[in-house]
Design a protein around this motif. Structure first.
Motif, short mmCIF file in Angstrom:
data_model
loop_
_atom_site.label_atom_id
_atom_site.label_comp_id
_atom_site.label_asym_id
_atom_site.label_seq_id
_atom_site.Cartn_x
_atom_site.Cartn_y
_atom_site.Cartn_z
N GLY A 154 5.39 -2.06 -2.28
CA GLY A 154 4.55 -2.22 -2.59
C GLY A 154 3.11 -1.53 -3.45
N GLY A 155 2.16 -1.93 -4.27
CA GLY A 155 1.17 -1.63 -4.73
C GLY A 155 1.11 -1.86 -6.01
N ARG A 156 -0.44 -1.38 -6.05
CA ARG A 156 -0.46 -1.13 -7.64
C ARG A 156 -0.68 -0.52 -8.61
NH1 ARG A 156 -6.72 -3.60 -6.98
NH2 ARG A 156 -6.51 -1.46 -5.89
N ASP A 157 -0.48 0.70 -8.35
CA ASP A 157 -0.23 2.25 -9.16
C ASP A 157 1.07 1.77 -9.07
OD1 ASP A 157 0.39 4.60 -10.05
OD2 ASP A 157 -1.19 5.36 -8.90
N ALA A 158 2.10 1.61 -10.46
CA ALA A 158 3.32 1.74 -11.20
C ALA A 158 4.01 2.97 -11.05
CB ALA A 158 3.06 1.08 -12.61
N GLU A 159 3.31 3.96 -11.89
CA GLU A 159 3.39 5.75 -11.58
C GLU A 159 4.00 5.61 -10.37
OE1 GLU A 159 1.89 9.45 -13.94
OE2 GLU A 159 1.40 7.20 -14.66
N SER A 160 2.78 6.05 -9.21
CA SER A 160 3.19 6.38 -8.06
C SER A 160 4.34 5.86 -7.68
CB SER A 160 1.91 6.10 -6.98
OG SER A 160 0.88 6.72 -7.92
N LEU A 161 4.51 4.60 -7.55
CA LEU A 161 5.25 3.70 -6.92
C LEU A 161 7.07 3.97 -7.72
CD1 LEU A 161 4.39 0.02 -6.54
CD2 LEU A 161 3.45 1.99 -5.17
N ALA A 162 7.07 4.28 -8.91
CA ALA A 162 7.96 4.69 -9.33
C ALA A 162 8.40 6.55 -8.57
CB ALA A 162 7.61 4.84 -10.63
N ALA A 163 7.13 7.20 -8.57
CA ALA A 163 7.32 9.05 -8.15
C ALA A 163 8.77 8.96 -7.21
CB ALA A 163 6.38 9.46 -8.62
N LEU A 164 7.12 7.56 -6.66
CA LEU A 164 7.96 7.71 -4.99
C LEU A 164 9.45 7.63 -4.75
CD1 LEU A 164 7.62 8.12 -1.41
CD2 LEU A 164 6.53 6.03 -1.51
N ALA A 165 10.06 6.42 -5.70
CA ALA A 165 11.00 5.41 -5.58
C ALA A 165 12.53 6.62 -6.07
CB ALA A 165 11.51 4.32 -6.38
N ALA A 166 12.04 7.55 -6.28
CA ALA A 166 13.01 8.36 -7.25
C ALA A 166 13.14 9.94 -6.00
CB ALA A 166 12.07 9.15 -8.73
N ARG A 167 12.14 9.58 -4.95
CA ARG A 167 12.76 10.74 -3.75
C ARG A 167 13.08 9.37 -2.97
NH1 ARG A 167 6.77 11.65 -4.13
NH2 ARG A 167 6.89 10.89 -1.73
N LEU A 168 13.96 8.47 -3.14
CA LEU A 168 13.82 8.03 -1.89
C LEU A 168 15.04 7.22 -1.91
CD1 LEU A 168 11.17 6.22 -0.41
CD2 LEU A 168 11.37 8.37 0.77
N PRO A 169 15.81 7.33 -0.81
CA PRO A 169 17.49 7.22 -1.39
C PRO A 169 17.49 5.63 -1.61
CG PRO A 169 16.93 7.21 1.11
CD PRO A 169 16.06 7.96 0.61
N ASP A 170 16.95 5.16 -1.18
CA ASP A 170 17.10 3.01 -1.72
C ASP A 170 15.40 2.68 -1.45
OD1 ASP A 170 18.50 1.35 -2.14
OD2 ASP A 170 19.64 0.48 -0.15
N GLU B 292 13.03 0.33 -4.46
CA GLU B 292 12.18 0.41 -5.41
C GLU B 292 11.25 -0.01 -5.37
OE1 GLU B 292 14.13 -3.74 -7.36
OE2 GLU B 292 15.10 -2.81 -5.98
N PRO B 293 10.68 0.44 -6.57
CA PRO B 293 8.98 -0.06 -6.93
C PRO B 293 8.68 -1.54 -6.70
CG PRO B 293 9.26 1.38 -8.46
CD PRO B 293 10.80 1.11 -7.97
N TRP B 294 7.72 -2.82 -6.13
CA TRP B 294 7.70 -3.86 -6.17
C TRP B 294 5.74 -4.08 -6.19
CZ3 TRP B 294 4.42 -7.29 -2.92
CH2 TRP B 294 5.67 -8.71 -2.62
N PRO B 295 5.62 -3.72 -7.72
CA PRO B 295 4.12 -3.25 -7.70
C PRO B 295 3.29 -4.95 -8.08
CG PRO B 295 5.43 -3.27 -10.03
CD PRO B 295 6.90 -3.59 -8.97
N VAL B 296 2.94 -5.22 -6.95
CA VAL B 296 1.91 -6.29 -7.81
C VAL B 296 0.31 -6.63 -7.06
CG1 VAL B 296 2.25 -8.62 -5.99
CG2 VAL B 296 4.76 -7.73 -6.43
N ASP B 297 -0.52 -6.94 -7.38
CA ASP B 297 -1.39 -7.16 -7.16
C ASP B 297 -1.90 -7.86 -6.32
OD1 ASP B 297 -3.98 -7.20 -6.69
OD2 ASP B 297 -5.30 -7.15 -8.85
N LEU B 298 -1.77 -7.83 -4.84
CA LEU B 298 -1.84 -8.73 -4.06
C LEU B 298 -3.52 -9.32 -3.81
CD1 LEU B 298 -1.01 -6.72 -0.69
CD2 LEU B 298 0.23 -7.82 -1.28
N SER B 299 -4.66 -9.03 -4.50
CA SER B 299 -5.40 -10.44 -5.17
C SER B 299 -4.81 -11.49 -6.64
CB SER B 299 -6.41 -9.44 -5.46
OG SER B 299 -6.44 -9.18 -6.82
N GLY C 221 1.12 -1.33 0.21
CA GLY C 221 -0.01 0.02 0.22
C GLY C 221 1.44 1.56 0.11
N ALA C 222 2.50 1.27 -0.52
CA ALA C 222 2.77 1.92 -0.56
C ALA C 222 2.89 3.35 -1.28
CB ALA C 222 4.33 1.95 -1.05
N SER C 223 1.84 3.46 -2.44
CA SER C 223 1.91 4.31 -3.54
C SER C 223 1.01 5.33 -2.59
CB SER C 223 1.20 3.74 -4.38
OG SER C 223 -0.47 2.98 -4.01
#
Length: 230
Positions: free
Chosen positions: A33-49, A51-58, A11-13
């Protein structure tokens, strides 16, 4: 630094999950982790270390494939969730299933798959629950029942795995200023005032306190409530 401990936050998006990822990013490598790959990528770009883990938990097959790539995990934070509300008389089976599938079954299955990796690290599982997991309110039946269910899951996991070195923490936030909360208030017909609610960063601070506690300490249950006067 690749030798830092590894944390997976679902739910990190957005919302609490994103705030938890940021709170842990100074001390941990982060899988977002999350389904919104775009939001995950944007957050990953702001954090030092991170990476996105885009997975639909269902999607059980996708979860199993993604989890198979993790052989050691220090922290697993379950922040993904849904809130399908309603009175018992007006809540069909689908509403109950929707809450339980994401809020309980997905949590249990991802934890099960990652237990070997968590045991290898004497790891820590954090479940973001809700005030509804402690005291159910009228009109919140399907959601509250799922939160009582995941509370029981965390209690059982703790009892079974503490001897294997795992810590398990349930965090019970009060109503928090998130997109989910906005949707809930809209459904209730109320006017949204973010000042009435907890900030996601405050909930994330409680998670960080549990994760960063000394090795002699096991914070099992944390309740966080908004202050009426600030």
């Amino acid at each position: 630094m690749t030798d830092r401990p590894l944390a997976l936050v679902t739910g990190a998006s957005r919302g609490i999950g994103a705030a938890v990822a940021e709170a842990l990013s100074d001390t941990h490598r982060i899988l977002l982790g999350g389904r919104d790959a775009e939001s995950l990528a944007a957050l990953a770009a702001r954090l030092p270390d991170a990476e996105p883990w885009p997975v639909d938990l269902s999607d059980e097959a996708a979860v199993a494939e993604a989890a198979a790539g993790i052989d050691r995990l220090d922290v697993l934070v379950h922040s993904a969730g849904v809130a399908r509300l309603g009175e018992v008389a007006g809540s069909p089976a689908e509403s109950w299933r929707a809450n339980f599938e994401v809020n309980v079954v997905a949590v249990a299955e991802l934890t099960r798959l990652l237990l070997p990796a968590l045991r290898s690290a004497n790891g820590h599982v954090v479940v973001i629950n809700s005030g509804q997991g402690l005291s159910a309110r009228e009109g919140w039946g399907p959601y509250a029942a799922s939160k009582f269910g995941v509370r029981a899951f965390a209690d059982v996991l703790r009892a079974e795995e503490e001897g294997n070195g795992l810590r398990v923490t349930s965090v019970y936030p009060g109503r928090t200023d998130t997109e989910m909360q906005q949707a809930v208030v809209a459904g209730e017909g109320g006017e949204y005032d973010p000042a009435k609610y907890l900030r996601p960063e405050s909930v994330a601070g409680a998670v960080a306190a549990a994760v960063l506690a000394g090795p002699d300490a096991h914070l099992t249950d944390i309740t966080v409530r908004p202050r009426p006067h600030r």
